[in-house]
Write a protein that holds these residues in place. Structure first.
Motif, PDB file in Angstrom:
ATOM      1  N   MET A  68      53.078  34.953  38.655  1.00 24.84           N
ATOM      2  CA  MET A  68      52.488  33.160  38.369  1.00 24.84           C
ATOM      3  C   MET A  68      52.499  32.081  39.010  1.00 24.84           C
ATOM      4  O   MET A  68      51.663  31.041  39.280  1.00 24.84           O
ATOM      5  CB  MET A  68      51.727  33.096  36.721  1.00 24.84           C
ATOM      6  N   GLY A  69      53.647  32.489  39.541  1.00 31.56           N
ATOM      7  CA  GLY A  69      54.454  31.275  40.371  1.00 31.56           C
ATOM      8  C   GLY A  69      54.296  30.358  40.409  1.00 31.56           C
ATOM      9  O   GLY A  69      54.783  30.052  39.449  1.00 31.56           O
ATOM     10  N   PHE A  73      50.013  25.457  41.193  1.00 38.84           N
ATOM     11  CA  PHE A  73      49.884  25.874  42.016  1.00 38.84           C
ATOM     12  C   PHE A  73      49.985  27.565  42.721  1.00 38.84           C
ATOM     13  O   PHE A  73      48.834  27.787  42.887  1.00 38.84           O
ATOM     14  CB  PHE A  73      50.556  25.236  43.309  1.00 38.84           C
ATOM     15  N   GLY A  74      50.320  28.346  41.479  1.00 36.97           N
ATOM     16  CA  GLY A  74      50.745  29.076  41.032  1.00 36.97           C
ATOM     17  C   GLY A  74      50.920  29.603  42.911  1.00 36.97           C
ATOM     18  O   GLY A  74      52.577  29.523  42.884  1.00 36.97           O
ATOM     19  N   GLU A  75      50.302  30.906  43.449  1.00 34.48           N
ATOM     20  CA  GLU A  75      50.514  31.459  44.626  1.00 34.48           C
ATOM     21  C   GLU A  75      49.399  31.129  45.489  1.00 34.48           C
ATOM     22  O   GLU A  75      49.152  32.131  46.715  1.00 34.48           O
ATOM     23  CB  GLU A  75      51.259  33.380  44.040  1.00 34.48           C
ATOM     24  N   LYS A  99      49.077  40.638  38.638  1.00 39.75           N
ATOM     25  CA  LYS A  99      48.598  39.275  37.564  1.00 39.75           C
ATOM     26  C   LYS A  99      49.050  38.344  38.714  1.00 39.75           C
ATOM     27  O   LYS A  99      49.592  38.806  39.463  1.00 39.75           O
ATOM     28  CB  LYS A  99      48.734  39.128  36.287  1.00 39.75           C
ATOM     29  N   THR A 100      48.282  36.744  39.086  1.00 41.32           N
ATOM     30  CA  THR A 100      48.869  36.470  39.652  1.00 41.32           C
ATOM     31  C   THR A 100      48.006  35.316  39.373  1.00 41.32           C
ATOM     32  O   THR A 100      47.597  35.312  38.668  1.00 41.32           O
ATOM     33  CB  THR A 100      49.096  36.586  41.529  1.00 41.32           C
ATOM     34  N   HIS A 101      48.278  34.227  40.560  1.00 43.63           N
ATOM     35  CA  HIS A 101      47.492  32.754  39.843  1.00 43.63           C
ATOM     36  C   HIS A 101      47.252  32.332  41.415  1.00 43.63           C
ATOM     37  O   HIS A 101      48.478  31.456  42.371  1.00 43.63           O
ATOM     38  CB  HIS A 101      48.430  31.982  38.812  1.00 43.63           C
ATOM     39  N   LEU A 102      45.626  31.971  41.423  1.00 44.61           N
ATOM     40  CA  LEU A 102      45.225  32.034  42.586  1.00 44.61           C
ATOM     41  C   LEU A 102      44.322  30.008  42.430  1.00 44.61           C
ATOM     42  O   LEU A 102      43.545  30.885  41.601  1.00 44.61           O
ATOM     43  CB  LEU A 102      44.441  33.072  43.287  1.00 44.61           C
ATOM     44  N   LEU A 103      44.158  29.174  43.496  1.00 48.00           N
ATOM     45  CA  LEU A 103      43.196  28.200  43.490  1.00 48.00           C
ATOM     46  C   LEU A 103      43.509  27.923  41.857  1.00 48.00           C
ATOM     47  O   LEU A 103      41.900  27.740  41.276  1.00 48.00           O
ATOM     48  CB  LEU A 103      41.481  28.753  43.730  1.00 48.00           C
ATOM     49  N   GLY A 104      44.257  27.631  40.828  1.00 47.99           N
ATOM     50  CA  GLY A 104      44.168  27.427  39.779  1.00 47.99           C
ATOM     51  C   GLY A 104      43.741  27.724  38.659  1.00 47.99           C
ATOM     52  O   GLY A 104      43.637  27.482  37.406  1.00 47.99           O
ATOM     53  N   TRP A 467      39.914  35.255  32.358  1.00 41.13           N
ATOM     54  CA  TRP A 467      40.426  35.709  33.354  1.00 41.13           C
ATOM     55  C   TRP A 467      39.839  35.982  34.974  1.00 41.13           C
ATOM     56  O   TRP A 467      38.767  36.822  34.204  1.00 41.13           O
ATOM     57  CB  TRP A 467      42.353  36.432  33.311  1.00 41.13           C
ATOM     58  N   SER A 468      39.753  35.977  35.206  1.00 43.45           N
ATOM     59  CA  SER A 468      39.370  35.947  36.741  1.00 43.45           C
ATOM     60  C   SER A 468      39.682  36.928  36.890  1.00 43.45           C
ATOM     61  O   SER A 468      40.759  38.067  36.849  1.00 43.45           O
ATOM     62  CB  SER A 468      39.639  35.036  38.159  1.00 43.45           C
TER      63      SER A 468
END
Length: 581
Positions: A68-69, A73-75, A99-104, A467-468
């Motif tokens: 999730m970075g 900011f995440g990744e 999974k990841t975290h992008l653009l909030g 989740w997106s």
């Protein structure tokens, strides 16, 4: 003697204190750095924990693997700087679902035909389409982007007629004329052409002149093009409606376009439907009437702008990729030329000499032979011939009107080449394979976003509600086992002998799939085929840079710093010189 000893002791003491001070400063710096590192490590663990506990406790399945970075900011920065390698490296590390975290937002990245199939067929049930708020505001409430459920089905049914076979047959001759005149401009340029920028100009002209059916002055068309670029530049912006914000600029551009559309629509509604050229407004009004619905002017305006938006950047991207691959693979271009000659769709099979001195006929008379009086484009050809006859001796002829033949030959008609139709395009089997391979190899959009409406299972993991979900088109094309050597550009993979594309419905998804699949996919392919035919019949080319550009995949596939090419007419002795290396 005592004072000397005392001074010596003082200096020793000062040196000791100085060294001790340096040690203290160093220790403080080390402590501070370690504290910051510890704080970052703890905050990152807390950030990861924050998303771990959001998993649906009612579901026993784990969250997908991944990172999730960093907090907030995440990744996102990794994603922006690494481009396509970001997803490739994480897919190789974590698998087809991670999974990841992008653009909030927390994001589940999905690759693979079966996984993508579940996402695309789960629209309105498992997932819902997701567009940024700024996009939804600027495009408007009456668009496909903003419609769901039964409303989406009704709107899609109305718009389907805009891209029906009958509509495509109507568009194709005019589309061909727009394409051939743009290519003639490229060939007339003294310097190199930035293909991606030129392709965007081409697709906008197609939207205005073909879809909207407008014959407007060049200055007005260029003005509308700039307004539309302003809309596109601000379509994905922060959703803050304040002066000078991206959203405000996008809304202003939209209002300007709507004002232009409203004038067209009102004029159309005031006159009866003719039997001449039908544009998208004609088809939408007719389709709505057939389905017992009356479209408001606001609905028509928003639908028109949305259709231009949907076709503009993606078709320009695909057009650029097509030209790039034809340049990279000259053997492919030669095979298309051979097919065109076999099907009677190249110059050699359609040449018409304008030798007025030998025939005793004027160019106007020659052009008139075999031409239907009722065909608008043929009348345009005769008009061009008349214009050329009126030019003073020595006045250069526009290449859009006539193209020079081989050395020593008289010029022949640029307009007399067969107008294309769907039946003729359908006979070009190898060209169809080339277009399919371009869209597999370099799909214009790397993927699509959805929001999970409920928690569901995917590849042994849970996808939490809210989740997106981003399904990957490009990665699915690159990893599908049905494709032999997927990293190689090979149009024959879609030929009848191999036909790798039929092995699975969701192994090939350049236009998405399910009820949200691209409604204009057939028109996009007609544009690409027409571009290839006109380009191979009209021009030769050479790269204006020492090497081919790298391709950027975010947000739309396009060449980094552009694809710069010298175009010149076939059989022309005015080829541009390549830049010295």
């Amino acid at each position: 003697m005592c004072s000397s000893e005392f001074g010596k002791h003082n200096r020793i003491l000062e040196m000791f204190l100085l060294e001790n001070n340096h040690f203290t400063v160093l220790a403080a710096v080390i402590t501070s750095v370690l504290s910051v590192l510890l704080l970052l490590a703890v905050s990152r663990q807390l950030w990861t924990l924050r998303w771990t506990i959001t998993r649906d406790r009612k579901c026993e399945l784990p969250l997908p693997k991944g990172s999730m970075g960093w907090p907030l900011f995440g990744e996102t920065f990794h994603w922006l700087f690494q481009g396509s390698s970001f997803h490739i490296s994480r897919r190789e590390k974590y698998g087809n679902v991670f999974k990841t975290h992008l653009l909030g937002k927390p994001v589940i990245r999905v690759t693979g035909a079966e996984n993508v199939r579940k996402i695309l067929l789960g629209e309105h049930n498992l997932v819902s389409t997701q567009w940024p708020q700024s996009t939804r505001i600027i495009l408007g409430a009456n668009t496909l982007v903003n419609s769901i459920g039964d409303l989406h089905k009704r709107k899609r049914k109305i718009l389907a007629k805009v891209f029906s076979r009958a509509a495509l047959e109507t568009y194709t001759p005019r589309l061909q004329d727009v394409v051939r005149c743009e290519i003639a401009k490229w060939c007339s340029e003294r310097g190199s052409v930035n293909v991606y920028a030129a392709a965007k100009a081409l697709t906008f002209r197609i939207a205005i002149r073909v879809l909207l059916g407008l014959n407007i002055e060049e200055s007005h068309l260029n003005y509308l093009s700039k307004i539309f670029e302003q809309l596109m530049d601000n379509l994905f912006s922060l959703p803050f409606d304040v002066p000078f914000s991206g959203l405000r600029k996008g809304m202003k551009a939209r209002d300007t376009l709507h004002e232009c559309m409203e004038k067209i629509i009102k004029e159309k509604l005031q006159r009866p439907q003719s039997e001449g050229y039908s544009d998208i407004f004609d088809y939408m009004l007719s389709s709505a009437k057939e389905n017992g619905h009356e479209l408001s002017i606001q609905e028509l305006k928003e639908s028109a702008v949305e259709l231009i938006f949907a076709a503009h950047s993606t078709t320009a991207s695909s057009s650029t990729s097509l030209i790039l691959q034809l340049m990279r693979h000259p053997a492919v271009a030669d095979r298309i030329r051979d097919e065109l000659e076999t099907q009677g769709l190249n110059w050699n099979s359609n040449r018409m000499q304008l030798s007025t001195s030998q025939s005793g006929k004027s160019g106007q008379a020659i052009l008139s032979e075999g031409v239907s009086e009722g065909n608008e484009q043929d009348r345009d050809c005769r008009s061009r011939a008349a214009t050329i006859e009126q030019k003073p001796p020595g006045d250069p002829v526009c290449r859009c009107d006539f193209l020079a033949g081989a050395a020593g030959e008289e010029p022949f008609s640029f307009c007399h080449l067969h107008h294309l139709n769907l039946e003729r395009l359908g006979r070009l089997h190898y060209l169809d394979c080339v277009v399919k391979e371009v869209l597999r190899f370099l799909p214009p959009v790397s993927g699509g976003y959805r929001t999970a409406l409920q928690t569901f299972e995917l590849d042994g993991y849970q996808i939490p509600k809210g989740w997106s979900v981003m399904y990957s088109i490009r990665d699915t094309h690159e990893t599908a086992a049905v494709y032999q050597n997927p990293e190689i550009f090979d149009p024959d993979r879609f030929g009848s002998e191999r036909d790798e594309g039929k092995a699975g419905r969701f192994n090939y998804i350049p236009f998405g799939g399910g009820i949200r699949s691209c409604i204009g996919r057939e028109l996009a392919q007609v544009i690409l085929k027409t571009l290839a035919i006109e380009l191979l019949n009209t021009a030769e080319w050479e790269l204006a840079t020492p090497a081919f550009p790298k391709m950027q995949t975010v947000p739309i596939v396009h060449p980094v710093n552009g694809l710069h090419v010298y175009f010149h007419f076939l059989n022309s002795d005015t080829k541009q010189e390549s830049p010295k290396s």
